[in-house]
Scaffold this active site. Sequence first.
Site, PDB file in Angstrom:
ATOM      1  N   ASP A  22       0.851  -1.200   0.000  1.00 25.93           N
ATOM      2  CA  ASP A  22       0.000   0.000   0.000  1.00 25.93           C
ATOM      3  C   ASP A  22       0.885   1.247   0.000  1.00 25.93           C
ATOM      4  OD1 ASP A  22      -2.636  -1.448   0.501  1.00 25.93           O
ATOM      5  OD2 ASP A  22      -1.477  -2.080   2.237  1.00 25.93           O
ATOM      6  N   GLN A 244      13.709   1.367  -0.939  1.00 30.53           N
ATOM      7  CA  GLN A 244      13.015   0.922  -2.157  1.00 30.53           C
ATOM      8  C   GLN A 244      13.925   0.998  -3.386  1.00 30.53           C
ATOM      9  OE1 GLN A 244       9.591   3.285  -3.404  1.00 30.53           O
ATOM     10  NE2 GLN A 244       8.262   1.554  -3.039  1.00 30.53           N
ATOM     11  N   ARG A 260       6.447 -10.614  -4.770  1.00 28.51           N
ATOM     12  CA  ARG A 260       5.100 -10.887  -4.247  1.00 28.51           C
ATOM     13  C   ARG A 260       4.197  -9.659  -4.418  1.00 28.51           C
ATOM     14  NH1 ARG A 260       6.146 -10.571   2.371  1.00 28.51           N
ATOM     15  NH2 ARG A 260       5.389  -8.427   2.564  1.00 28.51           N
ATOM     16  N   GLY A 261       2.926  -9.851  -4.097  1.00 26.31           N
ATOM     17  CA  GLY A 261       2.000  -8.717  -4.003  1.00 26.31           C
ATOM     18  C   GLY A 261       1.861  -7.960  -5.306  1.00 26.31           C
ATOM     19  N   GLU A 262       2.136  -6.666  -5.231  1.00 26.98           N
ATOM     20  CA  GLU A 262       1.908  -5.820  -6.406  1.00 26.98           C
ATOM     21  C   GLU A 262       3.155  -5.048  -6.833  1.00 26.98           C
ATOM     22  OE1 GLU A 262      -1.861  -3.977  -6.723  1.00 26.98           O
ATOM     23  OE2 GLU A 262      -1.088  -2.209  -7.732  1.00 26.98           O
ATOM     24  N   ASP A 263       3.738  -4.306  -5.909  1.00 22.90           N
ATOM     25  CA  ASP A 263       4.801  -3.404  -6.336  1.00 22.90           C
ATOM     26  C   ASP A 263       6.087  -4.144  -6.717  1.00 22.90           C
ATOM     27  OD1 ASP A 263       5.717  -0.611  -6.682  1.00 22.90           O
ATOM     28  OD2 ASP A 263       7.168  -1.220  -5.167  1.00 22.90           O
TER      29      ASP A 263
HETATM   30  O1  TRH Z   1       4.334  -6.173   0.930  1.00 27.47           O
HETATM   31  P1  TRH Z   1       3.468  -6.703  -0.133  1.00 27.47           P
HETATM   32  O2  TRH Z   1       2.981  -8.047   0.059  1.00 27.47           O
HETATM   33  O3  TRH Z   1       2.256  -5.703  -0.323  1.00 27.47           O
HETATM   34  C1  TRH Z   1       0.889  -5.771  -0.501  1.00 27.47           C
HETATM   35  C2  TRH Z   1       0.099  -6.943  -0.862  1.00 27.47           C
HETATM   36  O4  TRH Z   1       0.339  -7.190  -2.169  1.00 27.47           O
HETATM   37  C3  TRH Z   1      -1.337  -6.618  -0.689  1.00 27.47           C
HETATM   38  O5  TRH Z   1      -2.133  -7.605  -1.205  1.00 27.47           O
HETATM   39  C4  TRH Z   1      -1.716  -5.376  -1.437  1.00 27.47           C
HETATM   40  O6  TRH Z   1      -2.809  -4.878  -0.769  1.00 27.47           O
HETATM   41  C5  TRH Z   1      -0.688  -4.321  -1.413  1.00 27.47           C
HETATM   42  O7  TRH Z   1       0.598  -4.827  -1.516  1.00 27.47           O
HETATM   43  C6  TRH Z   1      -0.884  -3.334  -2.534  1.00 27.47           C
HETATM   44  O8  TRH Z   1       4.280  -6.692  -1.550  1.00 27.47           O
HETATM   45  P2  TRH Z   1       4.608  -5.517  -2.553  1.00 27.47           P
HETATM   46  O9  TRH Z   1       3.373  -5.056  -3.212  1.00 27.47           O
HETATM   47  O10 TRH Z   1       5.689  -5.983  -3.401  1.00 27.47           O
HETATM   48  O11 TRH Z   1       5.164  -4.329  -1.639  1.00 27.47           O
HETATM   49  C7  TRH Z   1       6.416  -4.375  -0.979  1.00 27.47           C
HETATM   50  C8  TRH Z   1       7.037  -2.994  -1.005  1.00 27.47           C
HETATM   51  O12 TRH Z   1       8.186  -2.954  -0.157  1.00 27.47           O
HETATM   52  C9  TRH Z   1       7.537  -2.595  -2.391  1.00 27.47           C
HETATM   53  O13 TRH Z   1       7.313  -1.222  -2.600  1.00 27.47           O
HETATM   54  C10 TRH Z   1       9.035  -2.860  -2.340  1.00 27.47           C
HETATM   55  C11 TRH Z   1       9.320  -2.506  -0.907  1.00 27.47           C
HETATM   56  N1  TRH Z   1      10.528  -3.124  -0.334  1.00 27.47           N
HETATM   57  C12 TRH Z   1      11.584  -2.286  -0.004  1.00 27.47           C
HETATM   58  O14 TRH Z   1      11.520  -1.065  -0.208  1.00 27.47           O
HETATM   59  N2  TRH Z   1      12.681  -2.838   0.601  1.00 27.47           N
HETATM   60  C13 TRH Z   1      12.803  -4.162   0.862  1.00 27.47           C
HETATM   61  O15 TRH Z   1      13.820  -4.597   1.417  1.00 27.47           O
HETATM   62  C14 TRH Z   1      11.717  -5.002   0.457  1.00 27.47           C
HETATM   63  C15 TRH Z   1      11.815  -6.478   0.706  1.00 27.47           C
HETATM   64  C16 TRH Z   1      10.597  -4.451  -0.126  1.00 27.47           C
END
Ligand code: TRH
Length: 364
Positions: A22, A244, A260-263
């Site tokens: 999110d 990020q 995983r997830g979206e981003d």
């Molecule tokens: O954390 P997520 O599982 O996020 C969630 C789920 O997908 C959920 O269903 C949905 O509601 C929401 O996203 C939109 O996975 P995601 O989407 O990949 O987000 C992780 C974020 O964390 C992404 O912006 C990358 C960031 N990140 C870092 O900045 N540093 C890190 O070390 C890691 C592992 C991730």
Amino acid sequence: MLPPAAVLQWDVFCRVIDNHGDLGVCWRLACDLATRGHAIRLWVDDARALAWMAPAGNSAVQVLSFDDAAQAVPGDVVVEAFGCDPPGAFIAHMAAANAAGAAVPLWINLEYLSAEPWVERSHGLPSPQLAGPGAGLTKWFFFPGFTRRTGGLIQETDLHLRRQAFDARTWWTLWPVKPEPGERTVSLFCYDSAPVEALLDLLASQPTLLLACAGTPAARVAAALGSGLRHGYLRALLLPYVPQREYDRLLWACDINFVRGEDSFVRAQLAGRPFVWNLYAQHDVAHAQKLQAFARAFQAAQTVPHWDALQLAWNGLAPWSTAALPDRHRWATHSKHWAQALWQAGAAGGDLCSRLIAFVAGRR
Ligand code: TRH
């Protein structure tokens, strides 16, 4: 000469429901809009993760407490991420302006990403508000997506250049552990439900440096590998959360990315490297359809044998015994082509922020 694009005040609303996507999506969106000259207020109910996600912050993005928006005067555009419901008083302010015949911000609901066909039909639809604090207003659905008739994917204006200029060899020199010659590098970011132990077994048959990202079930990785974090030809490193931008570089540097997830899923695609997607599981198994729709798109032009089976097994939608890693070269080539198509769409103004700005301009 074209007139300069209007500089708008954007109010982006984010509620951290679970995990980090999110805020991850909202932060990228806010920064990308700010880079394009807009004024951004990011209203978030729990900004703690920004301490590691964006430790340097962004002087052009104001991060504010979600509830404080109740006292704020709305700007030109309101983006609520994932239907997070901005405070009623903020919306009531907009409705009062509307009733008085004054200018009202454009109100957008930025939705979840999916490759399912209904997304094209729903993208850009109005949702007239019949009740509640926003009665009389219209909210607009904005769906990210992979086709021209969707909202596209976030691709910052300088992302492609930064990706092209990235030199993995130099980057690895900054790490405490570096890949040995001939050792493949794999990043792992997944949910608790993923069959992590089975994956470790699969990877252990070849020299592999595994970078287990924070958020991944680290205790299970450690338990499966023992105190030396080694198993067969595999050795692992358990990572803390990294910013990020550094996470992006990790995706660019690795041979295979489990995301995983979206981003992280989107960023892995834009990295142009082989990836495996762990979907956020939904009670009604709706994620199976989401996976199927993406797999259909991803495999439309060329197929990567074993990729679908690996995806299904990684998400618990098929027995793990059916999983195998696709051929490395074929997978790498296809991932590169897939990324190139996304880059081309982005460069032609098809990235999410360009489409969002155009959408707003068309309706104000
Ligand atoms: O954390 P997520 O599982 O996020 C969630 C789920 O997908 C959920 O269903 C949905 O509601 C929401 O996203 C939109 O996975 P995601 O989407 O990949 O987000 C992780 C974020 O964390 C992404 O912006 C990358 C960031 N990140 C870092 O900045 N540093 C890190 O070390 C890691 C592992 C991730």
